[in-house]
Design a protein around this motif. Sequence first.
Motif: not given
Lengths: 364, 405
Positions: B175-178, B239-240, B248-255, B348-352
């Motif tokens: 998971x990227x930190x921010x 996740x993220x 906020x446009x959506x959430x992603x999994x840990x993958x 990429x498919x999900x987040x971008x």
Amino acid sequence: MNEISWKQLAALFVVTRASAEMTVIPGELILYGPDRFWSILAAKLIVLILFLPAIFMSLRFKGEGFLVPAIRKNKIFGSVLAILFMLSLTVVILETLINLQLYISDVIFDNMLFIIGVSVISIAAYYGALKGFSAISRCSIFALVMFAVLMVLIASTASDKADINYLYPSFIRDGEYFIRSMLAEISSCSEILIFAVFCGHVRSKPHNAVFLYLAAALVLLEGFTLLYNLILGPYLDHLEYPLYTISSMSDVVIFQRLDGIDSVVWVFCCIIKLALCLCAAHNIFTSFGSSPDKLRQNILLAVYAVILIGIAYFLGTDKERYDTFESMTHTSLHILVAGTLIPLMVLIAGKKRTLAKGGSKFEK
Amino acid sequence: MAKLKRLIALISALILPLCLSGCIQYVELSERGIVQAVGVDYLPDSKVYRMSLQYFFQSGEGGQNQIDKTQPNVLKSVGEGVSVFDAAEDASVKTGKDLLFSENRLIIIGNELAKYDLEGTLSFFVSNYHSHPRAYVAAAKNTAEEIIDIRFKEGNVSTDKLTNMITNASRRGTSPDCRIYDAMISLSYSSRSAYLPLLEVKEEKTDVTVSQESGSSQGQGGSGGGEEEQKEKTVVISGGAAFSQGKLTGTGTRGDSAGIQLITGDTPELSVSVRTDDDSKAATVTLFKLDIKTIPKISDGKLSFKIDGFGFGRYEERVFLSDGDDEAENELTLKVEQTVVKSMTDALEKIKTQYGCDAFGFEKLLLHSYPDFWYDNRDNISELIRTAPVEIAFRCQPYIEGIAN
């Protein structure tokens, strides 16, 4: 009167320029992108040209500033130049005082009263001015060392935050920003005024100080701009004090943030700059004094400083007045008049020292 | 006489600055609320911001040790207001302390607030120069307050556990930190994107939390009874949260988070578990010395990206490879490469593409490589990046080492 070497003068100029970079240049002119690299380069080239009359003046009237040859020519001529110079110097001091106070209230003590901040700094600068040009020069070496240590600390922690991909090589902003940034850069170059007054206090080759200073300032400012771009990227456009922000992000061993050290160094540099300006004013007062009454001259300088504090309070506490004053200073007119025009007039009309009867040395 | 003068000047220089404290209104340390973590929520019904704070409980300090761990070392306070600043003021009034944000380690954005302007919320923390610039920013799956409510035993203060979780997840490549300035820089691009670690409250059989009622070391679920009772509420990174145009446009999994971190090149190492066939035991390969580069390309006025990566692979468990079994090794390597490519493709498919979030830094790279193209298309750059095709290639080289060989 030959008090310092040209290397010391260059160090002094670098310190005053360093303080200006943090506290005088408005954040809105430090924008993201390559334009500022070129505006700094262009400004330094123009400043070099602006320095030329003062350099030639220092070569022609060795061991003297602009005022002595002017007075020797004609006392009225000298007085007019002195008044013009004092007006320009006053603008520089006011600008420094106001911006320094804004810096203090923005980042150090947000609840400090304007008048207290300005007064404390002015008292320290006044004391420095009374100690003289040589003492201020020696002090500037300490400031330069502190400044260098801070830069090393910031640079050593910058590697993990810097991203080369933030840089881009093309001009995509309009030309207006370039011009504004360049003019602001020139307008903050008050060292030219100091040189016009104190070039006679340098033991030899005062012009070398100018060349060394301009080269050092160019490297310093380009280095700052590179650092800002590499670490802050496009967020740079939204910041008022980018170096303060970068130092607050720096984490060295037990120091989790360096912004406290950063503010101490910048305030110290700024006090030196103010002291130097007041010392220049003191120098002009003494040139006109008929008697070497030190106390009277010191009191005159104190009165001048108090008046400046009053004007700084008047201008700095009202946004509209401050903006008007700031836009006026960014025309660089005061730099042009006091740094270039006055030395040029002295160069053309000033009178050289004549040989004393039967002697081999020059006298006034 | 001169020496005496110098001595007086020196003493004055040392003593007089002490009087400067009288020039400002200062606050005693005991009257300060030293904030450790902040949760900000938005209540849409009453249209107010709700700020929950964990601040240092000073009664726990003193004696031989600075921190007495038998005492709860943080307290919670809440404040509400029509702006984040108002909410902070309200919290300050309720605690009776002047809030100090310079030690704040974590800012948590509640789910409801995340639907509004993230940049505006974070601006409170950066416009005040006394806030800590290296504080982490995270999003909450539900409310930020429920995360703040949970106290951990570990660390000098409870917040240490949460920040350590974020740091460790980033170090492990999951998971990227921010940090707050990372978020502000990312939000400064025209797509105004950010990707924050997503914190979620879960019930698990652990004993890492402190009961708020007793202040003892018992978990929140209590200690008696059966298996159900032994569960306690804890926090996990699930996740993220993807932001585009500051919302906020959506959430992603840990993958997805791992895929993003791989593409941005911030992954120090990543463990990948693969099976060569359905029945075999999974083998774990840790990828290290990862070198992943993203290159934007403009061809016939069309934007595309190419991701090219390489990494060494270290077998963590030698489950089926025997010496000289090149075929099995090649098959395993291929599986690892396919898994990594799939992780990046899915992200990429999900987040971008789905969420329009440029968590991958594509706009930065585009501006760096093709500033004129960026400038000509600056009003439409987010959409161009969202729809731009991405070609991914990854190569893994096995690196056999250790006493197992």
